[in-house]
Design a protein around this motif. Structure first.
Motif: not given
Length: 166
Positions: A96-97, A117-125
């Motif tokens: 999502a990011q 893991a990708a759906a719950h990702c909160t890292d801004l990258h």
């Protein structure tokens, strides 16, 4: 004996020209997807079948220049197969990011875990963080005040330094 040449002259008539052009022959059209299968497509399909990964037609596996093949799933996830490696599949899952998570997998459970893991990702990258009004108010309340008078006095007392002679 001599032959007499004929004195009649022949008149030539102009050939009749067609008023319409003939239609050109229809050329064969190459199909967008060739009918033949590459060895990489067959190997990827067979490996995905053994690993209980999502199944599509063999033709949906697109060969890659490195000798592997990739399959685009309906969720936007890309499944890559590289034969001859310890972990034969790599999944590229969009988050999502706005980034793409690359995860080596070998089973259906690994694929599901990578998607979660990708759906719950909160890292801004690496993107700058945008604060909400609530976050900004909380951050402002946690900030310590700084007495700048000591800094200003020190800056006024500093004398410029001379450059050393070479």
């Amino acid at each position: 004996m001599s032959r007499k040449s004929s004195t009649k002259t022949r008149t030539r008539t102009a050939p009749k020209l067609a008023t319409t052009k003939p239609t050109p022959a229809v050329l064969p059209v190459r199909p967008a997807r060739p009918d033949f299968l590459a060895e990489a497509q067959t190997a990827a399909y067979h490996a995905a079948l053994l690993a209980n990964l999502p199944q599509r037609r063999i033709q949906d596996w697109a060969p890659t220049p490195g000798g592997g093949a990739h399959l685009l799933l309906s969720s936007g996830t890309r499944l890559q197969h590289l034969p001859g490696t310890d972990i034969p599949f790599t999944v590229l899952t969009p988050c999502a990011q706005g980034a793409t998570h690359t995860t080596p997998i070998s089973t259906r459970a690994h694929l599901d875990h990578a998607a979660q893991a990708a759906a719950h990702c909160t890292d801004l990258h690496g993107r700058p963080r945008t604060l909400t009004l609530h976050q900004a108010a909380t951050t402002n309340a946690d900030t310590q005040t700084l007495d700048t008078t000591a800094l200003r006095n020190k800056a006024a007392d500093d004398q410029p330094k001379e450059h050393p002679e070479p």
